[in-house]
Design an enzyme around this catalytic site. Structure first.
Site, PDB file in Angstrom:
ATOM      1  N   SER A 125      -6.326   1.852  10.144  1.00  0.00           N
ATOM      2  CA  SER A 125      -5.208   0.959   9.845  1.00  0.00           C
ATOM      3  C   SER A 125      -5.313  -0.252  10.766  1.00  0.00           C
ATOM      4  O   SER A 125      -5.928  -0.159  11.847  1.00  0.00           O
ATOM      5  CB  SER A 125      -3.882   1.671  10.123  1.00  0.00           C
ATOM      6  OG  SER A 125      -2.798   0.761  10.113  1.00  0.00           O
TER       7      SER A 125
ATOM      8  N   TYR B  57       1.955   6.386  16.171  1.00  0.00           N
ATOM      9  CA  TYR B  57       1.209   6.135  14.918  1.00  0.00           C
ATOM     10  C   TYR B  57       0.002   5.265  15.249  1.00  0.00           C
ATOM     11  O   TYR B  57      -1.123   5.569  14.834  1.00  0.00           O
ATOM     12  CB  TYR B  57       2.084   5.478  13.843  1.00  0.00           C
ATOM     13  CG  TYR B  57       1.286   5.159  12.589  1.00  0.00           C
ATOM     14  CD1 TYR B  57       0.759   6.179  11.793  1.00  0.00           C
ATOM     15  CD2 TYR B  57       1.003   3.842  12.230  1.00  0.00           C
ATOM     16  CE1 TYR B  57      -0.009   5.894  10.670  1.00  0.00           C
ATOM     17  CE2 TYR B  57       0.234   3.553  11.106  1.00  0.00           C
ATOM     18  CZ  TYR B  57      -0.266   4.584  10.333  1.00  0.00           C
ATOM     19  OH  TYR B  57      -1.038   4.299   9.213  1.00  0.00           O
TER      20      TYR B  57
HETATM   21  P1  NDP Z   1       1.006   7.866   0.706  1.00  0.00           P
HETATM   22  O1  NDP Z   1       2.197   8.438   1.394  1.00  0.00           O
HETATM   23  O2  NDP Z   1       1.218   7.117  -0.560  1.00  0.00           O
HETATM   24  O3  NDP Z   1      -0.063   9.019   0.458  1.00  0.00           O
HETATM   25  C1  NDP Z   1      -0.427   9.895   1.508  1.00  0.00           C
HETATM   26  C2  NDP Z   1      -1.287  11.031   0.978  1.00  0.00           C
HETATM   27  O4  NDP Z   1      -1.646  11.854   2.086  1.00  0.00           O
HETATM   28  C3  NDP Z   1      -0.569  11.890  -0.029  1.00  0.00           C
HETATM   29  O5  NDP Z   1      -1.465  12.214  -1.071  1.00  0.00           O
HETATM   30  C4  NDP Z   1      -0.200  13.148   0.754  1.00  0.00           C
HETATM   31  O6  NDP Z   1      -0.258  14.279  -0.117  1.00  0.00           O
HETATM   32  C5  NDP Z   1      -1.388  13.212   1.746  1.00  0.00           C
HETATM   33  N1  NDP Z   1      -1.062  14.010   2.931  1.00  0.00           N
HETATM   34  C6  NDP Z   1      -0.146  13.735   3.901  1.00  0.00           C
HETATM   35  N2  NDP Z   1      -0.116  14.730   4.792  1.00  0.00           N
HETATM   36  C7  NDP Z   1      -1.025  15.653   4.371  1.00  0.00           C
HETATM   37  C8  NDP Z   1      -1.450  16.910   4.862  1.00  0.00           C
HETATM   38  N3  NDP Z   1      -0.922  17.433   5.972  1.00  0.00           N
HETATM   39  N4  NDP Z   1      -2.417  17.584   4.185  1.00  0.00           N
HETATM   40  C9  NDP Z   1      -2.952  17.070   3.067  1.00  0.00           C
HETATM   41  N5  NDP Z   1      -2.593  15.892   2.542  1.00  0.00           N
HETATM   42  C10 NDP Z   1      -1.647  15.194   3.192  1.00  0.00           C
HETATM   43  O7  NDP Z   1       0.296   6.933   1.801  1.00  0.00           O
HETATM   44  P2  NDP Z   1      -0.935   5.906   1.695  1.00  0.00           P
HETATM   45  O8  NDP Z   1      -1.730   6.153   0.496  1.00  0.00           O
HETATM   46  O9  NDP Z   1      -0.404   4.557   1.935  1.00  0.00           O
HETATM   47  O10 NDP Z   1      -1.734   6.320   3.006  1.00  0.00           O
HETATM   48  C11 NDP Z   1      -3.019   6.897   2.971  1.00  0.00           C
HETATM   49  C12 NDP Z   1      -3.696   6.670   4.314  1.00  0.00           C
HETATM   50  O11 NDP Z   1      -3.786   5.266   4.579  1.00  0.00           O
HETATM   51  C13 NDP Z   1      -2.954   7.267   5.506  1.00  0.00           C
HETATM   52  O12 NDP Z   1      -3.924   7.757   6.410  1.00  0.00           O
HETATM   53  C14 NDP Z   1      -2.209   6.075   6.111  1.00  0.00           C
HETATM   54  O13 NDP Z   1      -1.972   6.239   7.474  1.00  0.00           O
HETATM   55  C15 NDP Z   1      -3.215   4.972   5.843  1.00  0.00           C
HETATM   56  N6  NDP Z   1      -2.681   3.609   5.803  1.00  0.00           N
HETATM   57  C16 NDP Z   1      -1.632   3.250   4.999  1.00  0.00           C
HETATM   58  C17 NDP Z   1      -1.185   1.933   4.964  1.00  0.00           C
HETATM   59  C18 NDP Z   1      -0.023   1.484   4.146  1.00  0.00           C
HETATM   60  O14 NDP Z   1       0.586   0.456   4.482  1.00  0.00           O
HETATM   61  N7  NDP Z   1       0.325   2.156   3.053  1.00  0.00           N
HETATM   62  C19 NDP Z   1      -1.873   0.902   5.736  1.00  0.00           C
HETATM   63  C20 NDP Z   1      -2.952   1.386   6.551  1.00  0.00           C
HETATM   64  C21 NDP Z   1      -3.348   2.677   6.555  1.00  0.00           C
HETATM   65  P3  NDP Z   1       0.707  15.549  -0.087  1.00  0.00           P
HETATM   66  O15 NDP Z   1       2.036  15.086   0.429  1.00  0.00           O
HETATM   67  O16 NDP Z   1       0.717  16.000  -1.523  1.00  0.00           O
HETATM   68  O17 NDP Z   1       0.010  16.499   0.803  1.00  0.00           O
HETATM   69  C1  8X3 Z   2       0.104   1.259   8.054  1.00  0.00           C
HETATM   70  C2  8X3 Z   2       0.240  -0.198   8.341  1.00  0.00           C
HETATM   71  O1  8X3 Z   2       1.430  -1.926   9.760  1.00  0.00           O
HETATM   72  O2  8X3 Z   2       2.775  -0.126   8.833  1.00  0.00           O
HETATM   73  O3  8X3 Z   2      -0.955   1.802   8.730  1.00  0.00           O
HETATM   74  O4  8X3 Z   2       1.297   0.276  10.665  1.00  0.00           O
HETATM   75  S1  8X3 Z   2       1.493  -0.479   9.454  1.00  0.00           S
END
Ligand code: NDP
Ligand code: 8X3
Length: 259
Positions: free
Chosen positions: A145, A158
């Protein structure tokens, strides 16, 4: 023979968009997440739409035994993983350091750091074995991220968890070099997925306010970038990809539209 991509966190956001993107490009898919009905629905939809094979592998990435058992017991034909999108993760809370919840911090470290570490280790073992016997390469893409590049106020653990992902990614690239395994870090900025709803524990108004005055990234924007890193020639490895919307410069600076 079709290539295989393994995607963690495929029930929502980036993981789900990656499933669609890789399926549209002919990959067979191993899809992980905890919400089994969502996995089932997505698998049926992709099989039908793209005529690909999908294996559902529901487990919690925090469960060390479940991760290693599920991956080491994959049916033989599914062990030939070409690409891992190591994506499952979350943020919980946005509070000052001394006020933040320890439980939230433990969940983030257990998921974003330890969970990603378990999955990467289990899959890299399969990729290394395959390289030794068949001379193939593998590609591991870790979701970091912008929060793992700069720390912002109330981002504390985080950010720390994503700095750890960045360090793990760099370390893996060095240690897996001898197995011909590419390792890429993808570091998105604000993207409108379920991420903020999870972070603010279902508070929709606060979750929406994160994107006020912005045209944030979409899950599809990020999936396109992730997929792109897998399309470059075998001798090329994209090490690190930081991707934000045009109104975001880094983890801290935004140019929001007024009103
Ligand atoms: P979402 O919340 O839309 O999706 C997260 C996914 O992770 C879901 O499919 C959830 O599935 C899964 N997940 C969470 N915890 C677990 C667990 N313990 N075991 C298995 N699966 C898990 O988030 P994003 O798609 O936005 O995020 C995906 C990744 O990208 C994360 O690592 C996040 O930190 C990172 N990220 C996100 C950003 C944003 O602004 N959206 C920016 C930068 C990075 P389920 O609940 O069914 O298990
Ligand atoms: C998610 C992006 O800016 O909310 O990783 O931390 S931010």
């Amino acid at each position: 023979m079709s290539k295989i991509v393994f995607i963690t966190g495929a029930t929502a956001g980036f993981g789900k968009a990656c499933a669609e993107k890789f399926a549209a490009n002919g990959y067979d898919l191993v899809l992980n997440g905890r919400r089994t009905e969502r996995l089932q629905e997505l698998a049926e939809q992709l099989e039908k739409k793209f005529n690909v094979a999908v294996l559902q592998l529901a487990f919690d990435v925090r469960d060390e035994k479940a991760v290693f058992d599920s991956i080491s017991n994959l049916p033989l034909e599914w062990k030939n993983i070409d690409v891992l999108v190591n994506n499952a993760g979350l943020a919980l809370g946005r509070d000052y350091f001394e006020e933040a919840s320890l439980e939230d911090w433990n969940t983030m470290i257990d998921t974003n750091v330890k969970g990603a570490m378990y999955v990467a280790k289990a899959v890299s073992q399969l990729m290394a074995k395959r390289n030794a016997s068949e001379g193939t390469t593998g590609h591991i893409i870790n979701l970091g991220s912008v929060a793992g590049k700069e720390v912002y106020e109330k981002g504390n653990m985080y950010c720390a968890s994503k700095f750890a992902v960045d360090a793990m990614t760099k370390a893996m690239r060095i240690d897996l070099l001898r197995h011909n395994i590419k390792v890429t870090g993808v570091h998105p900025g604000a993207a409108e997925t379920e991420f903020s709803l999870v972070r603010f524990k279902g508070d929709e108004a606060t979750a929406r306010s994160i994107y006020n005055g912005l045209q944030p990234l979409t899950a599809e924007d990020v999936a396109d970038a992730i997929y792109y890193t897998t399309t470059v020639p075998t001798h090329v490895c994209i090490n690190d990809l930081v991707i934000t919307c045009t109104q975001q410069a880094n983890a801290i600076y935004f140019n929001r539209n007024p009103g």
